[in-house]
Design a protein around this motif. Structure first.
Motif, PDB file in Angstrom:
ATOM      1  N   GLY A  82      22.253 -35.200   8.611  1.00 30.14           N
ATOM      2  CA  GLY A  82      22.493 -35.836   7.692  1.00 30.14           C
ATOM      3  C   GLY A  82      22.357 -35.587   5.866  1.00 30.14           C
ATOM      4  N   TYR A  83      22.863 -35.957   5.185  1.00 28.91           N
ATOM      5  CA  TYR A  83      22.475 -35.782   4.030  1.00 28.91           C
ATOM      6  C   TYR A  83      23.362 -36.390   3.490  1.00 28.91           C
ATOM      7  N   ILE A  84      22.688 -37.293   2.763  1.00 32.12           N
ATOM      8  CA  ILE A  84      23.020 -38.253   1.117  1.00 32.12           C
ATOM      9  C   ILE A  84      23.465 -37.342   0.333  1.00 32.12           C
ATOM     10  N   VAL A  85      23.904 -37.598  -0.227  1.00 31.81           N
ATOM     11  CA  VAL A  85      24.315 -37.257  -1.466  1.00 31.81           C
ATOM     12  C   VAL A  85      24.793 -38.088  -3.008  1.00 31.81           C
ATOM     13  N   ILE A  86      24.341 -37.678  -3.206  1.00 27.16           N
ATOM     14  CA  ILE A  86      24.287 -39.072  -5.137  1.00 27.16           C
ATOM     15  C   ILE A  86      24.909 -38.349  -6.400  1.00 27.16           C
ATOM     16  N   THR A  87      26.023 -38.587  -6.213  1.00 21.90           N
ATOM     17  CA  THR A  87      26.421 -38.025  -7.596  1.00 21.90           C
ATOM     18  C   THR A  87      27.430 -38.837  -8.015  1.00 21.90           C
ATOM     19  N   LYS A 102      26.153 -28.493  -5.906  1.00 19.98           N
ATOM     20  CA  LYS A 102      25.862 -26.385  -5.625  1.00 19.98           C
ATOM     21  C   LYS A 102      24.951 -26.561  -4.130  1.00 19.98           C
ATOM     22  N   LYS A 103      23.799 -28.065  -4.910  1.00 18.55           N
ATOM     23  CA  LYS A 103      23.055 -27.867  -4.246  1.00 18.55           C
ATOM     24  C   LYS A 103      22.876 -28.419  -2.557  1.00 18.55           C
ATOM     25  N   ALA A 104      24.023 -29.262  -2.767  1.00 19.17           N
ATOM     26  CA  ALA A 104      24.419 -29.523  -1.140  1.00 19.17           C
ATOM     27  C   ALA A 104      25.461 -28.738  -0.903  1.00 19.17           C
ATOM     28  N   GLU A 105      25.479 -27.927  -0.916  1.00 20.29           N
ATOM     29  CA  GLU A 105      26.933 -26.351  -0.542  1.00 20.29           C
ATOM     30  C   GLU A 105      25.157 -25.314   0.412  1.00 20.29           C
ATOM     31  N   GLU A 106      24.854 -25.668  -0.902  1.00 18.59           N
ATOM     32  CA  GLU A 106      23.127 -24.345  -0.220  1.00 18.59           C
ATOM     33  C   GLU A 106      22.869 -25.217   0.830  1.00 18.59           C
ATOM     34  N   MET A 107      22.424 -26.740   0.744  1.00 20.46           N
ATOM     35  CA  MET A 107      21.594 -27.068   2.624  1.00 20.46           C
ATOM     36  C   MET A 107      23.276 -26.722   3.704  1.00 20.46           C
ATOM     37  N   LEU A 108      24.042 -26.786   3.073  1.00 19.37           N
ATOM     38  CA  LEU A 108      25.569 -26.756   4.497  1.00 19.37           C
ATOM     39  C   LEU A 108      25.179 -26.012   4.965  1.00 19.37           C
ATOM     40  N   LYS A 109      24.597 -24.807   4.535  1.00 18.29           N
ATOM     41  CA  LYS A 109      24.459 -22.844   4.993  1.00 18.29           C
ATOM     42  C   LYS A 109      23.501 -23.191   5.773  1.00 18.29           C
ATOM     43  N   GLU A 110      22.732 -23.597   5.563  1.00 21.08           N
ATOM     44  CA  GLU A 110      21.644 -23.776   6.827  1.00 21.08           C
ATOM     45  C   GLU A 110      22.185 -24.276   8.433  1.00 21.08           C
ATOM     46  N   PRO A 111      21.756 -23.810   9.332  1.00 20.39           N
ATOM     47  CA  PRO A 111      22.075 -23.890  10.647  1.00 20.39           C
ATOM     48  C   PRO A 111      21.745 -25.069  11.227  1.00 20.39           C
ATOM     49  N   GLY A 112      22.423 -25.967  11.913  1.00 18.39           N
ATOM     50  CA  GLY A 112      22.593 -27.150  12.161  1.00 18.39           C
ATOM     51  C   GLY A 112      24.094 -28.262  12.443  1.00 18.39           C
ATOM     52  N   ARG A 113      24.167 -29.024  12.707  1.00 17.00           N
ATOM     53  CA  ARG A 113      25.695 -30.045  13.037  1.00 17.00           C
ATOM     54  C   ARG A 113      25.356 -30.575  11.514  1.00 17.00           C
ATOM     55  N   HIS A 114      26.096 -30.153  10.671  1.00 15.39           N
ATOM     56  CA  HIS A 114      25.802 -31.506   9.565  1.00 15.39           C
ATOM     57  C   HIS A 114      26.140 -32.476   9.223  1.00 15.39           C
ATOM     58  N   LYS A 115      26.672 -33.789   8.836  1.00 15.56           N
ATOM     59  CA  LYS A 115      26.840 -35.308   8.426  1.00 15.56           C
ATOM     60  C   LYS A 115      26.814 -35.301   7.007  1.00 15.56           C
ATOM     61  N   MET A 116      27.658 -35.554   6.536  1.00 10.96           N
ATOM     62  CA  MET A 116      27.514 -35.964   4.750  1.00 10.96           C
ATOM     63  C   MET A 116      27.961 -37.240   4.410  1.00 10.96           C
TER      64      MET A 116
END
Length: 298
Positions: A82-87, A102-116
């Motif tokens: 899970g990613y808490i993204v503060i914009t 941009k940083k969030a998109e870089e993290m989403l490229k990492e392996p795993g099941r992502h939830k924003m």
């Protein structure tokens, strides 16, 4: 070349824009100072929470808390992250929002099941257009007023999801203001906790501080279960305020640049306007003299 009337209208328009950008600069400056004061007032409590976790781990080194369970048996591809993204809620803040996304998109490229879990209207609008991306809309908060209540609600939800196994890792992506001229996009791992992060050598605030003995009641596990959620609240609140300050600092710089550009444009237009007016006056004088000479010849 434009005539004097057009130049005058253009100058009036730029002057009005400069007033707006200057006002936005002053507003952002005031909001940033207020937020920094709030953070400074609450930081000691959360630093104390961090210190207590360090003391518990030092006194009970063999304690096994589920908050420190990194779940090694789950492969990287299967981990629920899970990613808490503060914009921000609005633009006009330079590259502030772009850097976070941009940083969030870089993290989403990492392996795993992502939830924003996105805070801020601009971020929600951006990630809602992404296909094959799980976007949670539970926290539809404005980021213009970071409060402990909102931080507590977010922390309780994240801790609950981690304890229930719905999330294996929780990260926060935010912007930290290093100084008045620099802000960096940072990533903090909220859960699970790492023991090494609470080692005295990694906590400058504990350097030279005497750590007396302690009695944990009813048990070390019970105390830890109460401290960690409060610690998570402090981390999230700090990230919210840091992002809020960074946003307004970026907007201050953007508005200052816009104000300076408007002033430069006005200086150039003033010179052009004076030249046009001088040319018009010269033309009028020439016509008057020409008319007078024509009358004399008659």
């Amino acid at each position: 070349m434009a005539n004097a009337r057009e130049l005058k209208e253009r100058m009036a328009s730029i002057q009005e824009t400069r007033k707006i950008t200057n006002a936005m600069y002053l507003i952002s400056s005031s909001k940033m100072k207020q937020a920094r004061k709030k953070l400074a007032d609450t930081e000691p409590f959360f630093f104390a929470m961090q210190a207590e976790i360090s003391r518990i781990l030092r006194h009970v080194p063999d304690m096994h808390s589920h908050f420190f369970d990194i779940r090694e048996k789950i492969p990287a591809e299967e981990r629920k992250i899970g990613y808490i993204v503060i914009t921000a809620d609005k633009g006009l803040a330079g590259a502030y929002n772009h850097n976070v996304i941009k940083k969030a998109e870089e993290m989403l490229k990492e392996p795993g099941r992502h939830k924003m879990y996105v805070l801020g209207e601009l971020g929600r609008q951006y990630f809602s257009k992404k296909k094959d991306l799980e976007l949670d809309t539970s926290f539809r908060y404005t980021v213009q007023n970071p409060t402990l209540y909102r931080a507590r609600v977010i922390a309780e939800e994240m801790v609950s999801l981690f304890e229930e196994g719905e999330l294996d890792d929780v990260y926060i992506i935010y912007t930290k203001m290093e100084n008045a001229m620099q802000a960096n996009t940072e990533v903090i791992k909220l859960l699970p906790l790492h023991r090494v992060s609470f080692a005295p050598k990694n906590m400058p605030s504990l350097a030279g501080v005497y750590q007396e003995g302690m009695t944990l009641y009813p048990s070390a596990h019970s105390v830890m279960d109460n401290i960690v959620p409060n610690y998570a609240v402090g981390i999230i609140y700090g990230c919210l305020v840091e992002s809020y300050c960074s946003e307004h600092n970026a907007r201050m710089q953007a508005m200052q640049n816009a104000t300076d550009s408007a002033s430069d444009m006005l200086d150039e237009l003033t010179i052009t306007y004076n030249r046009v007016r001088q040319a018009d006056i010269t033309q009028e004088l020439t016509e008057v003299i020409g008319g007078a000479n024509a009358q004399k010849r008659k």
